[in-house]
Design an enzyme around this catalytic site. Structure first.
Site, PDB file in Angstrom:
ATOM      1  N   ASP A  77     -11.501   2.387   3.904  1.00 23.34           N
ATOM      2  CA  ASP A  77     -11.758   0.944   3.824  1.00 23.34           C
ATOM      3  C   ASP A  77     -13.259   0.649   3.690  1.00 23.34           C
ATOM      4  O   ASP A  77     -13.640  -0.459   3.335  1.00 23.34           O
ATOM      5  CB  ASP A  77     -11.276   0.264   5.116  1.00 23.34           C
ATOM      6  CG  ASP A  77     -10.014  -0.537   4.926  1.00 23.34           C
ATOM      7  OD1 ASP A  77      -9.749  -0.977   3.792  1.00 23.34           O
ATOM      8  OD2 ASP A  77      -9.297  -0.723   5.926  1.00 23.34           O
ATOM      9  N   LYS A  98       0.841  -1.202   0.000  1.00 24.58           N
ATOM     10  CA  LYS A  98       0.000   0.000   0.000  1.00 24.58           C
ATOM     11  C   LYS A  98       0.876   1.253   0.000  1.00 24.58           C
ATOM     12  O   LYS A  98       0.590   2.220  -0.702  1.00 24.58           O
ATOM     13  CB  LYS A  98      -0.940  -0.005   1.225  1.00 24.58           C
ATOM     14  CG  LYS A  98      -2.069  -1.021   1.086  1.00 24.58           C
ATOM     15  CD  LYS A  98      -2.837  -1.248   2.384  1.00 24.58           C
ATOM     16  CE  LYS A  98      -3.806  -2.417   2.208  1.00 24.58           C
ATOM     17  NZ  LYS A  98      -4.508  -2.813   3.431  1.00 24.58           N
ATOM     18  N   GLN A 143      -5.071  -1.623   9.627  1.00 20.96           N
ATOM     19  CA  GLN A 143      -4.836  -2.917   8.982  1.00 20.96           C
ATOM     20  C   GLN A 143      -5.352  -4.044   9.875  1.00 20.96           C
ATOM     21  O   GLN A 143      -5.054  -4.097  11.064  1.00 20.96           O
ATOM     22  CB  GLN A 143      -3.331  -3.085   8.704  1.00 20.96           C
ATOM     23  CG  GLN A 143      -2.965  -4.340   7.943  1.00 20.96           C
ATOM     24  CD  GLN A 143      -3.487  -4.368   6.516  1.00 20.96           C
ATOM     25  OE1 GLN A 143      -3.635  -3.332   5.873  1.00 20.96           O
ATOM     26  NE2 GLN A 143      -3.791  -5.547   6.010  1.00 20.96           N
TER      27      GLN A 143
HETATM   28  N1  GUN Z   1      -6.551  -7.030   5.939  1.00 20.63           N
HETATM   29  C1  GUN Z   1      -6.705  -7.759   4.822  1.00 20.63           C
HETATM   30  N2  GUN Z   1      -7.349  -7.045   3.880  1.00 20.63           N
HETATM   31  C2  GUN Z   1      -7.614  -5.833   4.421  1.00 20.63           C
HETATM   32  C3  GUN Z   1      -8.242  -4.650   3.938  1.00 20.63           C
HETATM   33  O1  GUN Z   1      -8.720  -4.547   2.807  1.00 20.63           O
HETATM   34  N3  GUN Z   1      -8.281  -3.607   4.807  1.00 20.63           N
HETATM   35  C4  GUN Z   1      -7.776  -3.676   6.054  1.00 20.63           C
HETATM   36  N4  GUN Z   1      -7.885  -2.616   6.830  1.00 20.63           N
HETATM   37  N5  GUN Z   1      -7.187  -4.746   6.537  1.00 20.63           N
HETATM   38  C5  GUN Z   1      -7.095  -5.824   5.705  1.00 20.63           C
END
Ligand code: GUN
Length: 283
Positions: free
Chosen positions: A119, A52, A96
């Site tokens: 998100d 990211k 996350q």
């Molecule tokens: N963990 C795995 N996929 C995601 C996601 O799309 N967003 C977040 N915040 N955590 C994750």
């Protein structure tokens, strides 16, 4: 003939569009910025966060990372989120997942300002999605929708079967596709006779996290197959939920792993950061 859906290429196109939007925002003095919070040191999360960060960098979105010890108390996490809510230089906040259980991830998602919830996991945004109102659509479901649209795959009245009912993928995905007039069935660990249900699917989407769970005999000839799974095979290589070698002989369209849904998730995150920056600086 089977078409392999190229998530990597489509994600690149979207990232290009996002980069242009970032440029426009910068020209009017807005520097889009994403804050990412990671609690503990889950190895998979580390890889996702690194990806990211790199993706943000490539499109000119600023990135600030907050690494918290796995033993922190809940109020410390919530205090950090509230600080980031107030910071005007931050437009998107991403916590996350997973985080240690004592912290309750839903309370934490709920503490994020819903206008910075890139998100799409805040209860307000989930509610708005359920009402089919404009909102942050969570990144993996949104990425899947974009892929289906890009390849002109009909959703109206299509029988879509989703394997997995997680809050991150299965449930919001069902909502997104329902909002696009598909007929949805969600299967999960307690579902009986899964293969009978999957054989009926015009579009089969697997998000359960079990390597090669979807075998060719579960798939209708000509079905569209979308693989959200990211699993490690015995040889350490990335594999999806779908037995790609055999299912691809039957499918009309199929996503590979890697290079399918994964890059789209990241691209839609960048897109959401730009949307947040625009909303928070609406003129
Ligand atoms: N963990 C795995 N996929 C995601 C996601 O799309 N967003 C977040 N915040 N955590 C994750």
């Amino acid at each position: 003939m089977t078409v392999i859906i190229d998530g990597k290429e489509l994600a690149k196109k979207i990232r290009g569009q996002v980069a242009q939007e970032v440029e426009k925002l910068k020209n009017r003095g807005v520097n889009p910025k994403l804050a990412v919070i990671m609690v503990g040191d889950d190895p998979a999360s580390k890889v996702y966060v690194k990806n990211k960060s790199k993706a943000c960098n490539e499109v000119g979105i600023e990135f600030e990372e907050f690494l918290l010890d796995k033993n922190i108390e809940k109020n410390e996490l919530i205090t950090l989120i509230e600080k980031l809510n107030w910071r005007q230089d931050i437009h998107g906040i991403l916590l996350q997942s997973p985080i240690p259980e004592h912290l309750d991830i839903y309370d934490a998602f709920g503490a994020i300002d819903y206008r910075k919830d890139v998100d799409g996991f805040h209860p307000i945004n989930i509610g708005r999605l359920a009402l089919n109102r404009q909102t942050f659509i969570s990144c993996t479901p949104h990425g899947i929708l974009k892929m289906l649209q890009e390849y002109n795959i009909n959703l109206k009245g299509a029988n879509v079967v989703i394997l997995g009912r997680s809050n991150i993928v299965g449930k919001p995905l069902a909502q997104v596709l329902l909002n696009n007039d598909a007929t949805i069935t969600i299967c999960h660990s307690k579902t009986k006779n899964i293969d009978k249900i999957t054989k009926n699917a015009d579009i089969l989407i697997s998000a359960i996290g079990k390597a090669k769970f979807v075998t060719a005999d579960m798939v209708k000839q000509g079905a569209v197959v979308i693989d959200v799974g990211i699993n490690r095979g015995e040889d350490g290589k990335l594999v999806g939920d779908v037995d790609f070698a055999n299912v691809s002989k039957k499918a009309s369209y199929i996503t590979p792993v890697p290079g399918g849904v994964g890059p789209m998730t990241v691209a839609m995150l960048l897109n959401n950061v730009v949307i947040a920056a625009k909303y928070l600086n609406a003129q």
